[in-house]
Structure formats: C-alpha cells, structure tokens
Design a protein around this motif. Structure first.
Motif, mmCIF file in Angstrom:
data_model
loop_
_atom_site.group_PDB
_atom_site.id
_atom_site.type_symbol
_atom_site.label_atom_id
_atom_site.label_comp_id
_atom_site.label_asym_id
_atom_site.label_seq_id
_atom_site.Cartn_x
_atom_site.Cartn_y
_atom_site.Cartn_z
ATOM 1 N N GLU A 80 0.925 -1.293 -0.046
ATOM 2 C CA GLU A 80 -0.149 -0.013 0.078
ATOM 3 C C GLU A 80 0.986 1.428 -0.062
ATOM 4 O O GLU A 80 0.702 2.372 -0.738
ATOM 5 N N HIS A 81 2.005 1.240 0.806
ATOM 6 C CA HIS A 81 2.760 2.495 0.966
ATOM 7 C C HIS A 81 3.417 2.731 -0.460
ATOM 8 O O HIS A 81 3.416 3.810 -1.135
ATOM 9 N N ALA A 82 3.768 1.402 -1.277
ATOM 10 C CA ALA A 82 4.468 1.594 -2.510
ATOM 11 C C ALA A 82 3.230 2.343 -3.562
ATOM 12 O O ALA A 82 3.592 2.903 -4.525
ATOM 13 N N VAL A 83 2.011 1.638 -3.455
ATOM 14 C CA VAL A 83 1.096 2.204 -4.495
ATOM 15 C C VAL A 83 0.887 3.830 -4.120
ATOM 16 O O VAL A 83 0.795 4.656 -5.055
ATOM 17 N N VAL A 84 0.971 4.074 -2.650
ATOM 18 C CA VAL A 84 0.707 5.749 -2.455
ATOM 19 C C VAL A 84 1.951 6.388 -3.075
ATOM 20 O O VAL A 84 1.868 7.265 -3.782
ATOM 21 N N MET A 85 3.227 5.966 -3.023
ATOM 22 C CA MET A 85 4.430 6.822 -3.429
ATOM 23 C C MET A 85 4.314 6.788 -4.843
ATOM 24 O O MET A 85 4.842 7.757 -5.719
ATOM 25 N N LEU A 86 3.862 5.690 -5.748
ATOM 26 C CA LEU A 86 4.212 5.653 -6.942
ATOM 27 C C LEU A 86 2.829 6.474 -7.718
ATOM 28 O O LEU A 86 3.065 7.059 -8.678
ATOM 29 N N ALA A 87 1.712 6.402 -7.114
ATOM 30 C CA ALA A 87 0.649 7.459 -7.565
ATOM 31 C C ALA A 87 1.129 8.755 -7.199
ATOM 32 O O ALA A 87 0.855 9.619 -8.109
#
Length: 140
Positions: A80-87
């Motif tokens: 989820e952290h990766a998804v937020v950072m990439l978004a």
C-alpha cells in the motif's frame, strides 16, 4: 517485464521510474522511494514491484499480488505504501506536464503524503498506509 541494469542505474521498459547507484558507494535509491538507501538486490526488487503495480492486468491475479507483497517486504514497506508513493510520482509528473512552459513562478502542489498520518509519530515521520488502492485482504 524488462529491467535494464547498468553499473550505475536500473531502468524499465514499461515505467518511467528508475534506480540509481550512489556515487562511489554500493548504496542504491529508487526514484519513487528516494529517502531509503538500498542494496542492489533491494533496488531491483523495487523496480520489479513498480512493474508489477504498473500492470492493469493483475488486478485480480493472486500470484501477482503475492509477488508484489514479497518485493515490498524486501524493501521493508507495505504494498500500500508503494502504491501511494508511485501514485504521488505519477500525479507530480502529470502536474508538471500541464504547467505552461513560460510560467516561472508556478507553485507545485504540496506532496500528497505531507501530514497524512495523525498519531503519536514524531513530526515529519511517515507511517505506512493501512490500506491502499486495492482491497487490503488481497495483499496479505
């Protein structure tokens, strides 16, 4: 998925994100996770994670979700952290592309993650997200 790896950088043929090796060091950093110093293997896992999350075909693919969770764990973060950072990176690129080229005093938006966690952490510390863009049970 194809990740091109040289002595100093890693790039992808499907995503604009990249990894760079620090000058005269063995430490690497990801463009979407710049605050973390990583090993070469971790940087490669981060590039693989970005490619997995960039593929819209895997939304319901449990095997791909497991692969994403495993690569995120290598980085010490949640998917989820990766998804937020990439978004956030994508939104910043999109905003940058829409600026008028002659606009010299343009103010960029405040980063999405600034102040997103309210709790007992020290100021400026970011906590991993409790949920992401997809159902949390899919990432377990």
């Amino acid at each position: 998925m194809t990740i091109d790896i040289s002595h100093r950088e890693m790039t992808s043929d499907i995503t604009p994100e990249f990894a760079l090796r620090a000058r005269d060091e063995d430490a690497w950093s990801l463009s979407w996770l710049p605050e973390q110093r990583l090993t070469r293997a971790q940087a490669h896992a981060g590039m693989e994670l970005d490619e997995i999350l960039s593929d819209p075909e895997i939304v319901f693919d449990d095997a791909a979700h497991s692969e994403a969770a495993e690569r995120a764990a290598r980085l010490g973060i949640l998917v989820e952290h990766a998804v937020v950072m990439l978004a956030q990176r994508m939104a910043e690129r999109m905003h940058h592309d829409t600026l008028i080229p002659y606009e010299t005093d343009a103010v960029l938006p405040e980063p999405f993650l600034r102040g997103w966690y309210v709790g007992t952490l020290p100021p400026g510390t970011l906590a991993p997200a409790a949920s992401g863009a997809r159902s949390q049970h899919l990432w377990a």
